[in-house]
Design an enzyme around this catalytic site. Structure first.
Site, PDB file in Angstrom:
ATOM      1  N   ARG A 173       0.840  -1.206   0.000  1.00 45.51           N
ATOM      2  CA  ARG A 173       0.000   0.000   0.000  1.00 45.51           C
ATOM      3  C   ARG A 173       0.875   1.256   0.000  1.00 45.51           C
ATOM      4  O   ARG A 173       0.584   2.243   0.658  1.00 45.51           O
ATOM      5  CB  ARG A 173      -0.947   0.025   1.199  1.00 45.51           C
ATOM      6  CG  ARG A 173      -1.859  -1.171   1.305  1.00 45.51           C
ATOM      7  CD  ARG A 173      -2.834  -1.282   0.126  1.00 45.51           C
ATOM      8  NE  ARG A 173      -3.631  -2.486   0.283  1.00 45.51           N
ATOM      9  CZ  ARG A 173      -3.276  -3.689  -0.191  1.00 45.51           C
ATOM     10  NH1 ARG A 173      -2.148  -3.823  -0.863  1.00 45.51           N
ATOM     11  NH2 ARG A 173      -4.048  -4.737  -0.012  1.00 45.51           N
ATOM     12  N   SER A 249     -10.766   0.339   3.511  1.00 42.75           N
ATOM     13  CA  SER A 249      -9.907  -0.100   4.619  1.00 42.75           C
ATOM     14  C   SER A 249      -9.086   1.083   5.123  1.00 42.75           C
ATOM     15  O   SER A 249      -8.351   1.699   4.358  1.00 42.75           O
ATOM     16  CB  SER A 249      -8.979  -1.226   4.158  1.00 42.75           C
ATOM     17  OG  SER A 249      -9.731  -2.357   3.788  1.00 42.75           O
ATOM     18  N   GLU A 345      -4.014   3.884   6.221  1.00 46.01           N
ATOM     19  CA  GLU A 345      -3.856   3.872   4.767  1.00 46.01           C
ATOM     20  C   GLU A 345      -4.084   5.245   4.145  1.00 46.01           C
ATOM     21  O   GLU A 345      -3.314   5.668   3.299  1.00 46.01           O
ATOM     22  CB  GLU A 345      -4.806   2.844   4.127  1.00 46.01           C
ATOM     23  CG  GLU A 345      -4.327   1.414   4.228  1.00 46.01           C
ATOM     24  CD  GLU A 345      -5.042   0.505   3.243  1.00 46.01           C
ATOM     25  OE1 GLU A 345      -5.493   0.996   2.186  1.00 46.01           O
ATOM     26  OE2 GLU A 345      -5.149  -0.694   3.531  1.00 46.01           O
TER      27      GLU A 345
END
Length: 349
Positions: A173, A249, A345
């Site tokens: 990520r 998420s 994130e």
């Protein structure tokens, strides 16, 4: 590949609301905004005295950002469209798409054109241009596995630069564009390499279960079958941002070394985990959050989703600061109980 809006002139929009441009639905404003429909428009702003000295932020779908305040700078709304088969060889198709293309629609288009390979990444919110920044991933595959190259405009100079995978420095990520390149480049197009020899990625139990529930033998599953299964799973687990503001998420799944994992498992025998090629273990962040009792809980109008603990939601009227306060409370509790640090994130501004 043809790009939308070839005109290089750019209209600037003052005191512009970003509510429709972030999936949390925060009603923040940009000092100045510009809708960008071509690489030339990005380049022209590098020479535009009206925006000289302003901090710049490129926004696609706004699915990976948490605005905690108004943005006192220039927001560039990436609306570069276009998708096409750029070339092919004996082994693969090379498909190029504009940075402003909707990611899910692009994935569905590749399947309709008979070019599978992205189906496990279906229904991830955002745009094609945002996919490399985050190195999006789901259900056993990361974007970098299908990446060939991208073109980006250096905002300070207007120069178009080509990036290969090595230069993008993809991580979990993560990429160059989230670190050293943050705020310096705008991605105008991405080219993906889709192998002509295809096999389904069914390493995640959820996908296999969904296929079985549909009466589909996993060994005979088509790319469309996998796509439909992933879409069904995501719709069942994740709220629609149009109905309940969220950014998907919110935390990365933490990765810890074997020694730390052994100590954790001695205390928590049923910890949800996945072995990594380098010997480390990836932990399910949602499991950690759930075990701390956060699933379904709220702080004001910001809450943890009641079906997926990884997702933080705006129940209506929450600010970015509210969501950030909730996230930090979760991080604190997970660290205190498990000794594991959760990393967010989204980018918080």
């Amino acid at each position: 590949m043809p790009m939308s809006r070839p005109d290089s002139s750019v209209q600037l929009l003052s005191d512009y609301s970003l509510r429709a441009h972030n999936t949390f639905g925060f009603d923040v404003r940009a000092r100045v905004a510009a809708r960008i429909g071509s690489p030339e428009q990005f380049a022209s702003l590098a020479r535009d005295p009206r925006v000289a000295g302003l901090d710049a932020l490129v926004l696609g779908g706004g699915s990976n950002v948490v605005f905690t305040r108004d943005f006192d700078g220039l927001v560039l709304l990436d609306e570069i469209r276009g998708r096409a088969l750029a070339r092919e060889d004996d082994d693969a198709w090379y498909v190029e798409a504009g940075g402003g293309e909707n990611w899910h629609a692009f994935v569905e288009w590749t399947l309709a054109e008979g070019m599978p390979g992205l189906e496990n990444l279906a229904l991830i919110p955002g745009t094609v241009g945002a996919a490399p920044i985050q190195n999006i991933g789901a259900y056993g595959i990361e974007m970098k596995e299908r990446f060939a190259s991208l073109r980006a405009v250096e905002l300070a100079t207007g120069e178009i630069v080509e990036f290969d995978a090595a230069r993008c420095a993809f991580g979990y990520r993560d990429s160059f564009f989230k670190r050293e390149g943050r705020g310096r480049f705008a991605i105008v197009s991405v080219t993906f390499r889709l192998p002509k020899v295809w096999a389904p990625r069914l390493g995640y139990a959820d996908v296999a279960r969904e296929l079985a529930a549909r009466g589909i033998d996993a060994s005979r599953a088509s790319a469309r079958d996998v796509f439909d299964a992933v879409v069904a799973i995501r719709r069942a687990k994740l709220p629609d941002p149009l109905e309940l503001g969220n950014a998907g998420s919110f935390f990365k799944n933490p990765v810890i070394d074997a020694h730390a994992y052994a100590a954790l498992r001695a205390r928590e025998p049923d910890v949800a985990s996945y072995p990594q090629p380098d010997g480390r273990m990836k932990l399910a962040a949602g499991w950690l959050i759930d075990r701390c009792g956060w699933k379904g809980r709220a702080l004001g109008a910001a809450a943890v989703h009641d079906r997926q603990a990884l997702v933080l939601v705006n129940r209506g009227g929450a600010s970015g600061a509210d969501v950030l306060a909730l996230a930090r409370a979760i991080q604190r509790d997970v660290l205190e109980r498990f000794g594991v640090e959760l990393e967010m994130e989204p980018v918080c501004l």
